[in-house]
Write an enzyme that holds these catalytic residues in place. Structure first.
Site, mmCIF file in Angstrom:
data_model
loop_
_atom_site.group_PDB
_atom_site.id
_atom_site.type_symbol
_atom_site.label_atom_id
_atom_site.label_comp_id
_atom_site.label_asym_id
_atom_site.label_seq_id
_atom_site.Cartn_x
_atom_site.Cartn_y
_atom_site.Cartn_z
ATOM 1 N N ASN A 1 40.585 -20.273 -5.408
ATOM 2 C CA ASN A 1 39.241 -20.834 -5.536
ATOM 3 C C ASN A 1 39.024 -21.446 -6.918
ATOM 4 O OD1 ASN A 1 36.450 -21.384 -5.243
ATOM 5 N ND2 ASN A 1 36.256 -19.714 -3.801
ATOM 6 N N ASP A 2 38.812 -20.599 -7.909
ATOM 7 C CA ASP A 2 38.472 -21.113 -9.232
ATOM 8 C C ASP A 2 39.575 -21.994 -9.831
ATOM 9 O OD1 ASP A 2 36.042 -19.757 -9.161
ATOM 10 O OD2 ASP A 2 36.938 -17.931 -9.969
ATOM 11 N N VAL A 3 40.826 -21.724 -9.480
ATOM 12 C CA VAL A 3 41.940 -22.466 -10.098
ATOM 13 C C VAL A 3 42.079 -23.883 -9.541
ATOM 14 C CG1 VAL A 3 43.224 -20.364 -10.624
ATOM 15 C CG2 VAL A 3 43.631 -21.550 -8.456
ATOM 16 N N VAL A 4 41.252 -24.248 -8.523
ATOM 17 C CA VAL A 4 41.277 -25.618 -7.989
ATOM 18 C C VAL A 4 39.894 -26.263 -8.085
ATOM 19 C CG1 VAL A 4 43.210 -25.206 -6.417
ATOM 20 C CG2 VAL A 4 40.885 -24.743 -5.629
ATOM 21 N N SER B 1 34.416 -16.480 -10.424
ATOM 22 C CA SER B 1 33.453 -17.072 -11.350
ATOM 23 C C SER B 1 32.051 -17.014 -10.761
ATOM 24 C CB SER B 1 33.837 -18.523 -11.627
ATOM 25 O OG SER B 1 33.731 -19.284 -10.439
#
Length: 479
Positions: free
Chosen positions: A399-402, A440
């Site tokens: 999720n957050d890493v993209v 996040s």
């Protein structure tokens, strides 16, 4: 130097060499398993070395031997049981618990030497300034490591949440109070008395809780890595306390390795260690819905059949694995899907973000479990330039890493964090159970983009259905 001294020196030397080789081998996936075995053999040899020394020089009674053997057997069996039973998704909690055990061991060794000095000493902490300094460091760092690791494990497990006041600046005053208490105790010990020993244990332990409790889930992998480094420092200090060169070397190596890994992770998140420990925590409470930057307005969902048709026409596919893949235990099904694609001449690679999952190397281990070739795993800096030439990206539980907000929205908590540029690909499929946010707790702008389609469902179920659809299309994995 008698025979037992020579024997112990030889065993310790061999153990240190094996441990160094083991740590070196852990840097590569191919050699990691063998390296782990080498390190385990080194630890067994180290234990044998201590027993040889005890038998030859200390004349330990038969009762003590019974307790030593019993304790070693119980500890060994617990370790084997834990290693066999722990799920891949629970690995971060397990590592945190192991760090806590390391800190507690160093703490207990230092306490034992301080409270039960050898017969040659005066009974006070006066048998050498180096020993007193070592005891103070071992108690201080060991206690912080133990309580901090237990808090980290409990937060990852969902047993603890962050109290409201812990998110305010009041916590800094409280932590400073704990630090002053520990400092006063240290001074008392260094001045020759041992009355401040328990005060140091309590003050350090409370400081470990106070520093770790406010940290959110997104920063927790960094904290676990740092606590791993602390456990090494505590072990090295304990080595000085008991005069074990092997423990000093092993502790120093673990401490240095943990510190380097912590720095790598901070760079991967574009966060400084100071901001992680004392700044506002990202994602203190995982959110169950989109929040932070508005609602989704342009979500496109599609069926597994549509996803299969797009994959059939692709020439280059990139897989982005995340924690959701680990939770669904879908790595083996994913491997079957990629084998099918490769069998039809489609190029498949895996994009690995430095902080994907919940701990460093989490995705590498997960994919290695499913026999994914190491050559297909590409780090962020290598894969990012390739996304514009990629036909399809499958995002699985990440999720957050993209999230493009990290580059496009200066008001986002993620702003500045290096991310995978999956939005540059021609088509992006995101396989998720729902629209929940990542750690996040903020909206993911990727989901609103025109070239992104959501495939809702459990990752393992969706991939299983996708495999069936691919087979119906004549893609059956001959490769």
């Amino acid at each position: 130097m008698n025979l037992s001294d020579v024997l112990k020196f030889s065993i310790d030397l061999l153990a240190v060499l094996l441990l160094a080789l083991g740590i070196k081998g852990l840097s590569k996936v191919r050699s990691a398993r063998e390296a782990n075995r080498l390190a385990a053999v080194a630890m067994i040899l180290a234990t044998i070395g201590v027993l040889v020394d005890s038998y030859g020089n200390l004349g330990i009674s038969i009762d003590a031997w019974i307790w030593i053997i019993l304790g070693s057997a119980v500890g060994g069996l617990l370790g084997i049981f834990t290693a066999k039973k722990v799920a891949m998704t629970a690995m971060p909690e397990t590592v945190a618990l192991f760090n806590g055990c390391g800190g507690m061991s160093s703490l207990l060794v230092a306490l034992a030497v301080a409270l039960f000095p050898s017969t040659e000493s005066t009974g006070e902490l006066s048998n050498g300034f180096v020993e007193i300094i070592s005891i103070v460091i071992s108690v201080f760092v060991g206690s912080i490591t133990f309580t901090g690791s237990i808090v980290a494990m409990a937060k990852l497990q969902g047993w603890l949440s962050t109290p409201g006041w812990m998110q305010s600046k009041i916590r800094h005053a409280v932590n400073i109070g704990f630090a002053v208490l520990a400092l006063v105790s240290m001074v008392s010990l260094l001045m020759g008395g041992n009355s401040g020993l328990w005060l140091l244990v309590v003050g350090s332990g409370l400081l470990g809780i106070g520093v770790t409790m406010p940290i959110g889930g997104a920063d927790m992998p960094v904290v676990i890595s740092l606590l791993n480094s602390y456990s090494g420092v505590a072990a090295a200090a304990a080595g000085f306390v008991v005069g074990s060169q092997l423990l000093i070397v092993a502790g120093a190596m673990v401490g240095a390795a943990g510190l380097i890994l912590t720095q790598v992770m901070c760079n991967g998140m574009n966060r400084s260690l100071v901001s992680v420990l004392f700044g506002g925590a990202i994602g203190g409470t995982p959110s169950s819905g989109s929040s932070g930057s508005g609602e989704y307005v342009n979500i496109t969902s599609c069926s597994v059949e549509e996803c299969a048709l797009t994959l059939e026409a692709a020439e280059k596919v990139v897989i982005v694995p995340g924690y959701g893949l680990a939770v669904a235990q879908a790595q083996h099904t994913l491997r079957e899907v990629t084998r099918a694609l490769e069998g039809s001449g489609i190029q498949v690679t895996y994009a690995i973000h430095p902080v994907a999952g919940r701990m460093p190397g989490h995705m590498n281990v997960l994919l290695a479990e499913a026999d994914v070739p190491y050559e297909q795993l590409k780090e962020m800096d290598v894969i990012n330039p390739e996304f514009p030439a990629t036909d399809v990206v499958l995002v699985l539980g990440a999720n957050d890493v993209v999230n493009p907000q990290a580059k496009n929205d200066s008001s986002s908590p993620l702003y500045g964090m290096p991310v995978l540029d999956v939005q540059e690909a021609r088509t992006v499929f995101v396989i998720k159970r729902g629209m929940s946010a990542g750690y996040s707790g903020i909206k993911n702008d990727l989901f609103d983009l025109a070239n992104t389609s959501m495939v809702f469902g459990d990752a393992k179920k969706v991939l299983g259905d996708l495999l069936l659809e691919l087979k119906e299309l004549g893609i059956s994995g001959k490769g």
